[in-house]
Scaffold this motif. Sequence first.
Motif, PDB file in Angstrom:
ATOM      1  N   ALA A   1     -14.706 -11.781  -1.823  1.00 38.43           N
ATOM      2  CA  ALA A   1     -13.292 -12.021  -1.551  1.00 38.43           C
ATOM      3  C   ALA A   1     -12.874 -13.451  -1.858  1.00 38.43           C
ATOM      4  CB  ALA A   1     -12.993 -11.701  -0.086  1.00 38.43           C
TER       5      ALA A   1
ATOM      6  N   TYR B   1      -5.436  -9.410   5.018  1.00 43.78           N
ATOM      7  CA  TYR B   1      -5.226  -8.286   5.924  1.00 43.78           C
ATOM      8  C   TYR B   1      -6.525  -7.954   6.642  1.00 43.78           C
ATOM      9  CZ  TYR B   1      -4.054  -3.346   6.991  1.00 43.78           C
ATOM     10  OH  TYR B   1      -3.830  -2.134   7.580  1.00 43.78           O
TER      11      TYR B   1
ATOM     12  N   ALA C   1      -0.481  -3.776  -4.770  1.00 38.93           N
ATOM     13  CA  ALA C   1      -1.104  -4.364  -3.573  1.00 38.93           C
ATOM     14  C   ALA C   1      -1.963  -5.578  -3.915  1.00 38.93           C
ATOM     15  CB  ALA C   1      -1.939  -3.302  -2.860  1.00 38.93           C
ATOM     16  N   HIS C   2      -2.723  -5.513  -5.023  1.00 44.30           N
ATOM     17  CA  HIS C   2      -3.602  -6.647  -5.313  1.00 44.30           C
ATOM     18  C   HIS C   2      -2.808  -7.891  -5.707  1.00 44.30           C
ATOM     19  CE1 HIS C   2      -3.109  -5.145  -9.456  1.00 44.30           C
ATOM     20  NE2 HIS C   2      -3.322  -6.388  -9.800  1.00 44.30           N
TER      21      HIS C   2
ATOM     22  N   HIS D   1       0.824  -1.213   0.000  1.00 44.47           N
ATOM     23  CA  HIS D   1       0.000   0.000   0.000  1.00 44.47           C
ATOM     24  C   HIS D   1       0.849   1.250   0.000  1.00 44.47           C
ATOM     25  CE1 HIS D   1      -3.644  -2.146   0.191  1.00 44.47           C
ATOM     26  NE2 HIS D   1      -3.447  -2.636   1.392  1.00 44.47           N
TER      27      HIS D   1
ATOM     28  N   ALA E   1      -1.654  -9.426  -2.477  1.00 45.04           N
ATOM     29  CA  ALA E   1      -2.791 -10.102  -1.857  1.00 45.04           C
ATOM     30  C   ALA E   1      -3.010 -11.464  -2.506  1.00 45.04           C
ATOM     31  CB  ALA E   1      -4.046  -9.242  -1.979  1.00 45.04           C
ATOM     32  N   ARG E   2      -2.871 -11.517  -3.823  1.00 49.06           N
ATOM     33  CA  ARG E   2      -3.142 -12.775  -4.528  1.00 49.06           C
ATOM     34  C   ARG E   2      -2.070 -13.828  -4.316  1.00 49.06           C
ATOM     35  NH1 ARG E   2      -5.590 -10.912 -10.332  1.00 49.06           N
ATOM     36  NH2 ARG E   2      -7.242  -9.607  -9.465  1.00 49.06           N
TER      37      ARG E   2
END
Lengths: 235, 288
Positions: A104, A84, A74-75, A54, A78-79
């Motif tokens: 999600a 978070y 960021a995505h 971020h 996440a993947r």
Amino acid sequence: MAEPLLQATGLHTYYGASHILHGVDFRIGSGEAIGLMGRNGMGKTTLIRSLLGHVQPRRGAVRWRGADITQAAAHRIARLGVAYVPEGRGIFPNLTVKENLIMAARAGLDGRCEWTLERILQTFPRLAERLSHGGGQLSGGEQQMLTIGRALMTNPELLILDEATEGLAPLIARDIWQIIRSIRGCGIATVIVDKNYGALLELVDRCVVMVKGRVVFDDDAARLSDEIVQKYLGV
Amino acid sequence: MDFYSFLIQLLNGLQYGLLLFLVASGLTLVFGIMGIINLAHGSFYMVGAYLAFSLAALTGNLLTAVLLGVTLSVLLGMLLEWLFYRHLYARDHLYQVLMTYGLILVFEELRSILWGDDVHGVAVPVFLSGSIPLTDNLSYPVYRLAISGICLLLAGGLYWLIRKTRLGMMIRAGAANREMAQALGINIEWLYTVVFALGLTLAAFAGMIAAPVSSVYPNMGGEVIIISFVVVVIGGIGSVWGALLAAILIGMSDTFGKVLLPEYAGMTTYLLMALVLLWRPEGLFRRT
């Protein structure tokens, strides 16, 4: 030593002109639980935001299973399997409870799908009763359950909980700790930030203590002496 | 006014309102989700109409022209978002107004260079060119009914997309909390590109299907953008369902205003806006 799941080395992160992180090293192995501790404003959330992509650190590197993700969006991070639970919860108030959860949903990276909607609703029966409510209509504790449930729907390898029990009534906070304990039981690596050091220390393998953007202690939870707690955490 | 004349006006008002909804829905969607005030949205309507004109001449068939035109509109939307709009998300509304006003001028100039300044007509497809007789001397064109039907289908499709699909959930989630959506693995940049292209395509599509009834002429985008903003403001900024209701209200008040109070016809829609805003300053609905 096995390759860590996530490793940050020498992170320097700024918000505008203010220098927040001063060369932070951080690592977490698969299935490990870490308590990230420190008073307010010492850089815990900034460290988390740097790990999650971020905010881009100005210097230093973040690696996921050895691969450089310092500049990754960021995505994408996440993947890779990082979930978070932010301070202040971050539910989507304009989505229903069910929508918050299914938007999600993602299978785990190795194709397994352990956390399903059914399993989340078994774990959080209160959410099952409120599936069609708007996320904004939930109580604080329910919102926290929803955020944790939503994070689990992504079937993460690493779960980061930032102040998950903050501002909750003691009984509800106890429920949340119970849930975190059961999540720990299924081998997900966790980073936990919490003010309740007693509950935290019972749960984690290792503690990282931050003071003014630097790591001043990083060792087994058992070695966290009263002296350090007094000096850096001021309890 | 007898029943059939009333019915005709009612259908005209509905058709005009639904067409307005197609344009305004894109405008309100892009504002509600990305926070962009897009003055150039009316130009997309014009682009659609001119595309329909050229492509219908090229292919000899409005239906093929619309299919091609929609494809081109999606591509244009993605290109414009990537080139211009994405740099404005974090900026103040003033910058957005400046840039999108600049884009209006660019689009008008390009239109003048590529198509000239004449008024053009577009033929109604043969299978929709008939009329439904109502009385001995009154009838209603099938094409206008078809416009209303298509618009209603698209309104339903938009509802389904936003309310029922995972993409819709992601769009709403991204509008509520961008960073959290990213932390759940949603590619917000891509999502914004998709939403922008969708909004542009809705406006361009409205221009395409309106071309046979409104004809194709310079500055047609300028007229539609003003009334579209009226729709968005009445409906509640960012609310797609508000836009639907407001567009139909505007369509009716404009159509019946022209029939019943011809000397005040220019005022009725703005009077409606003033009354709604006095009653509900935030518009009829809140953000989707």
